[in-house]
Design a protein around this motif. Structure first.
Motif, short mmCIF file in Angstrom:
data_model
loop_
_atom_site.label_atom_id
_atom_site.label_comp_id
_atom_site.label_asym_id
_atom_site.label_seq_id
_atom_site.Cartn_x
_atom_site.Cartn_y
_atom_site.Cartn_z
N ALA A 127 -5.56 1.56 6.30
CA ALA A 127 -4.57 2.61 6.00
C ALA A 127 -5.22 3.99 6.15
O ALA A 127 -4.60 4.91 6.70
N CYS A 128 -6.47 4.13 5.71
CA CYS A 128 -7.18 5.41 5.87
C CYS A 128 -7.49 5.69 7.33
O CYS A 128 -7.39 6.83 7.78
N LEU A 182 -6.89 -1.43 2.82
CA LEU A 182 -6.95 -0.04 2.36
C LEU A 182 -7.73 0.82 3.36
O LEU A 182 -7.33 1.94 3.66
N ILE A 197 -6.41 12.08 1.10
CA ILE A 197 -5.42 11.02 0.96
C ILE A 197 -5.95 10.02 -0.06
O ILE A 197 -7.15 9.79 -0.14
N TYR A 251 -4.71 6.18 -1.42
CA TYR A 251 -3.78 5.06 -1.39
C TYR A 251 -4.14 4.07 -2.49
O TYR A 251 -5.30 3.95 -2.89
N TRP A 273 -7.83 0.79 -4.86
CA TRP A 273 -7.52 2.16 -4.43
C TRP A 273 -8.58 2.64 -3.46
O TRP A 273 -9.69 2.13 -3.44
N HIS A 292 -9.81 6.55 -1.56
CA HIS A 292 -9.66 8.00 -1.43
C HIS A 292 -10.48 8.42 -0.21
O HIS A 292 -11.63 8.01 -0.05
N TRP A 315 -4.34 6.99 8.82
CA TRP A 315 -4.12 8.38 8.39
C TRP A 315 -5.04 9.31 9.17
O TRP A 315 -4.62 10.37 9.63
N SER A 332 -3.46 15.23 -4.42
CA SER A 332 -2.09 15.05 -3.93
C SER A 332 -1.49 16.32 -3.35
O SER A 332 -0.49 16.26 -2.62
N ILE A 336 0.86 -1.18 0.00
CA ILE A 336 0.00 0.00 0.00
C ILE A 336 0.89 1.23 0.00
O ILE A 336 1.84 1.31 0.77
N ARG A 337 0.58 2.17 -0.88
CA ARG A 337 1.34 3.41 -0.97
C ARG A 337 0.42 4.52 -1.44
O ARG A 337 -0.69 4.27 -1.90
N LYS A 338 0.89 5.75 -1.32
CA LYS A 338 0.12 6.89 -1.82
C LYS A 338 0.06 6.82 -3.35
O LYS A 338 1.02 6.43 -4.01
#
Length: 137
Positions: free
Chosen positions: A94-95, A91, A43, A45, A56, A58, A98, A37, A2-4
């Motif tokens: 990850a959000c 995912l 964000i 990912y 993905w 958002h 964040w 971005s 997982i990355r931006k």
């Protein structure tokens, strides 16, 4: 991994968006991704393996008059070939991370009621339905 998301992901993001019935022009998507971005209250990912995106997500910060600020998942797509493998959950996590690192304690998501698979997914990973509503444009 997982990355931006980056601008070079635009074609793959568009491909995945089409799978949920949201075709998007890559040029327009690039403009939107550029905006996302450069704004710290957004964000995006991606989950990548061998230069192919399998999903993905958002999310963005929402400030409303009537409630404390929160983070809202604006979009989440997992490639139909990879659904059921935990990618969506990773995912979302990850959000959530964040959001917590950004000082927010609430994360919200909206999904169309007819997307029963999405409703089941969010229930399964711990979200609760607070209301049903109509959306007008």
């Amino acid at each position: 991994m997982i990355r931006k998301a980056t601008l070079s992901d635009s074609l793959e993001i568009a491909r995945l968006s089409s799978q949920l019935g949201y075709p998007v022009d890559v040029t327009q998507l690039e403009k939107r991704l550029q905006f996302i971005s450069t704004h710290s209250d957004h964000i995006m990912y991606v989950m990548e393996s061998n230069y192919v995106l399998s999903g993905w997500i958002h999310a963005n910060v929402r400030f409303l008059i009537e409630s404390p600020p929160f983070v809202e998942i604006a979009g989440l797509v997992v490639d139909s070939a990879f659904r059921g493998n935990g990618i969506g959950k990773r995912l979302v996590l990850a959000c959530e991370q964040w959001a917590a690192e950004s000082g927010f304690t609430k994360i919200r998501v909206r999904t169309n009621q007819i997307r029963s698979d999405a409703v089941q997914f969010y229930n399964r990973i711990g979200f609760t339905n607070n209301k049903s509503q109509y959306v007008f444009d």
